[in-house]
Design a protein around this motif. Structure first.
Motif, short mmCIF file in Angstrom:
data_model
loop_
_atom_site.label_atom_id
_atom_site.label_comp_id
_atom_site.label_asym_id
_atom_site.label_seq_id
_atom_site.Cartn_x
_atom_site.Cartn_y
_atom_site.Cartn_z
N PRO A 140 19.82 45.92 -16.02
CA PRO A 140 18.78 46.75 -15.41
C PRO A 140 17.68 47.11 -16.41
O PRO A 140 17.95 47.37 -17.58
CB PRO A 140 19.54 48.00 -14.95
CG PRO A 140 20.97 47.59 -14.90
CD PRO A 140 21.15 46.54 -15.94
N LYS B 57 21.92 52.87 -6.51
CA LYS B 57 22.23 51.72 -7.36
C LYS B 57 23.65 51.23 -7.07
O LYS B 57 24.51 52.01 -6.64
CB LYS B 57 22.13 52.11 -8.84
CG LYS B 57 20.85 52.85 -9.24
CD LYS B 57 19.65 51.96 -9.19
CE LYS B 57 18.38 52.74 -9.49
NZ LYS B 57 18.39 53.50 -10.74
N ARG C 157 21.82 47.68 -10.45
CA ARG C 157 20.66 47.18 -9.70
C ARG C 157 20.35 48.10 -8.52
O ARG C 157 21.21 48.84 -8.05
CB ARG C 157 20.92 45.77 -9.17
CG ARG C 157 21.19 44.73 -10.24
CD ARG C 157 21.36 43.37 -9.57
NE ARG C 157 21.63 42.30 -10.52
CZ ARG C 157 21.71 41.01 -10.18
NH1 ARG C 157 21.53 40.66 -8.92
NH2 ARG C 157 21.95 40.09 -11.08
N VAL C 158 19.11 48.02 -8.03
CA VAL C 158 18.74 48.77 -6.83
C VAL C 158 19.54 48.22 -5.65
O VAL C 158 19.57 47.01 -5.41
CB VAL C 158 17.24 48.66 -6.55
CG1 VAL C 158 16.88 49.28 -5.21
CG2 VAL C 158 16.45 49.33 -7.65
#
Length: 532
Positions: free
Chosen positions: A368, A380, A385-386
């Protein structure tokens, strides 16, 4: 009240009286008929001395709160309607899609978006896309840097010619989903340089986050200060410059043999496709070019590849063994170990072994970015990660999508993580363009219009992997996954497939012709050894 306070109060009182007169004037006209018209001239209503004194007394306290800047500049406060940037679109305008990033996912999205439906705004600190599979070839002069880069304005011509579509050379600093705005800062400013540029905001109808990821260092000290990553054209330029400099320095009289060996020791950390391909390119450069053009140094320069586990771990066992044998034949030393610390002239492994180096290239995967970590109000997944759903939407934030290396499936879906590969990012960008075009055609392109469930889910199917290992040899693995069965190739025919695939997948015809021309000149005349 001192002198400064007196003038401050006088300034505020005069402004108040002007406003008061504007309000009183209609009443006098309508109710008291106090306007006199003489010879075509109007006489404004009279304000009594008592009224002035009352107003003065009421405004004295407020005057103390007026800023010095407002008094000295005689300027009124900035109206709330002022918007530095691009405000929300109006009904007579097309909906606006804001794309953050210029990598594989973002540029495929930009290329396929229907600009007859949408206005497009791309915000990225890099104004071009990099064809990363061929980036290693630019480090040793096999290809030129411009052959693997394509400007975003060329990829999506609307950014160059449409009146309401823009490309901004800037970075996004924050996302305000409640007001549907992104906060940005230009990366170049003639007064402040790269330390901080102009700040502005851009409103969006649809927002697509495609800011990518950063190279991971596992918290090892000294990596950022001493190693070079291989993720951008600037990194490739730094590697090429450092390599040519070390070769030149070793020919200067006075250098000891030990110092020459250190300067000409190229260490690559990371045994994934990028690290293996770069090691193969370096070995080819040494065999075909250093031996002919730096004959004094041909016996001193060598390459070491350090990997904690097996190289090319995502490939079949047979392919990994073949890659190991080919790299060894090319003169690449394979070392299994973990890096503990990096110093300016040596790195230390976990077992205490010291490895001196002159060039250190770090290629251990991605993680990230700082920008992603900053978005605390976004959910997340375990990988940092999103989080996205099956439609690549960011949960709990309407009209926001995320694609590429910055995004991953939310944990509640219990789906395998998407690999950080160019083909994944490109497929997500293509899916996103199809989805948004469909939404725009059916009237769902405007902010707040929602996403109908009729839109198909994103499904990723792995098409295979390829890697070059030098000496005109490559690996081609066409299996759908590591556990699945399928076809795989090695050797010269795989190298031809590797080159053909990357040539046809290049960004544009300009890039394809440039790459083919560079390959031809390298075959005839050798690699370019110029240092810039």
């Amino acid at each position: 009240m001192n002198g400064r306070g007196f003038f401050r109060a006088l300034h505020v009182a005069s402004r108040a009286l002007n406003a008061q007169r504007d309000l009183v004037l209609p009443n006098r006209v309508l109710h008291q008929s106090n306007f006199a018209c003489t010879a075509g001239r109007f006489r404004p209503p009279l304000v009594s001395t008592q009224h002035i004194l009352q107003t003065w007394s009421g405004m004295s306290t407020a005057a103390e709160r007026v800023s010095d800047k407002e008094i000295e500049g005689n300027a009124s406060p900035t109206p709330a309607s002022d918007f530095v940037g691009l405000p929300a679109t109006k009904k007579d305008q097309k909906p606006r899609i804001v794309v953050l990033g210029s990598g594989w996912a973002a540029c495929r999205l930009l290329k396929d978006l229907n600009t007859h439906i949408y206005d497009v705004v791309c915000i990225s600190p890099r104004n071009h896309m990099v064809f990363t599979p061929l980036l290693a070839s630019t480090c040793v002069g096999t290809l030129e840097f411009r052959s693997v880069a394509e400007p975003v304005r060329t990829i999506q011509p609307a950014l160059a010619r449409n009146p309401d579509s823009y490309y901004f050379l800037a970075k996004c600093t924050d996302i305000d989903t409640s007001n549907r705005e992104v906060h940005c800062e230009s990366v170049i400013n003639e007064h402040t340089g790269n330390s901080g540029g102009d700040k502005f905001r851009v409103a969006y109808d649809k927002l697509v986050i495609a800011t990518g990821a950063e190279a991971t260092t596992f918290g090892i000290k000294g990596v950022h200060e001493n190693a070079i990553f291989l993720r951008d054209v600037k990194n490739a330029m730094d590697i090429r410059s450092k390599l040519m400099l070390n070769l030149a320095l070793c020919e200067i009289p006075g250098k000891t043999l030990e110092e020459k060996k250190r300067l000409l020791h190229c260490v690559v950390v990371g045994g994934g496709p990028t690290g293996v391909e770069f090691s193969g390119e370096l070995s080819d450069f040494i065999i075909h070019d250093v031996h002919r053009k730096f004959s004094h140094m041909k016996d001193l320069i060598h390459v070491t590849l350090i990997e904690a586990a097996d190289i090319l771990s995502s490939f079949d066992v047979r392919l990994r063994e073949y890659a190991t044998n080919q790299l060894t034949k090319s003169g690449v030393d394979l070392v299994r170990g973990m890096v503990k610390h990096v110093d300016p002239e040596k790195l230390i492994l976990s077992n205490g072994t010291e490895v001196p180096y002159g060039l250190l290239v770090w290629s251990t995967g991605v993680g990230p970015s700082k920008f992603m970590k900053k978005l605390e109000h976004f959910e997340k997944n375990k990988g940092g990660r999103v989080a996205i759903d099956n439609h690549l939407r960011v949960p709990h934030h309407e009209d926001v999508y995320a694609i590429g290396d910055c995004a991953g499936y939310m944990d509640s879906l219990n789906k395998p993580p998407l690999p950080a590969l160019a083909q994944v990012a490109e497929r997500e960008g293509r899916y996103m363009a199809i989805t948004l075009n469909k939404l725009g055609k059916t009237g769902f392109g405007r902010a707040g219009s929602g996403t109908p469930t009729a839109v198909d889910e994103f499904v990723y199917k792995h098409l295979g992997s390829m890697a070059s290992v030098g000496r005109h040899k490559a690996l081609v693995d066409l299996r759908g996954s590591k556990e699945a069965s399928g076809f795989s190739f090695t050797g010269f025919k795989s190298w031809l497939i590797w080159r053909s695939a990357y040539l046809t997948r290049s960004i544009s015809w300009r890039s394809r012709l440039s790459v083919a021309f560079n390959w031809g000149t390298t075959f005839l005349f050798g690699r370019d050894i110029s240092r810039f």
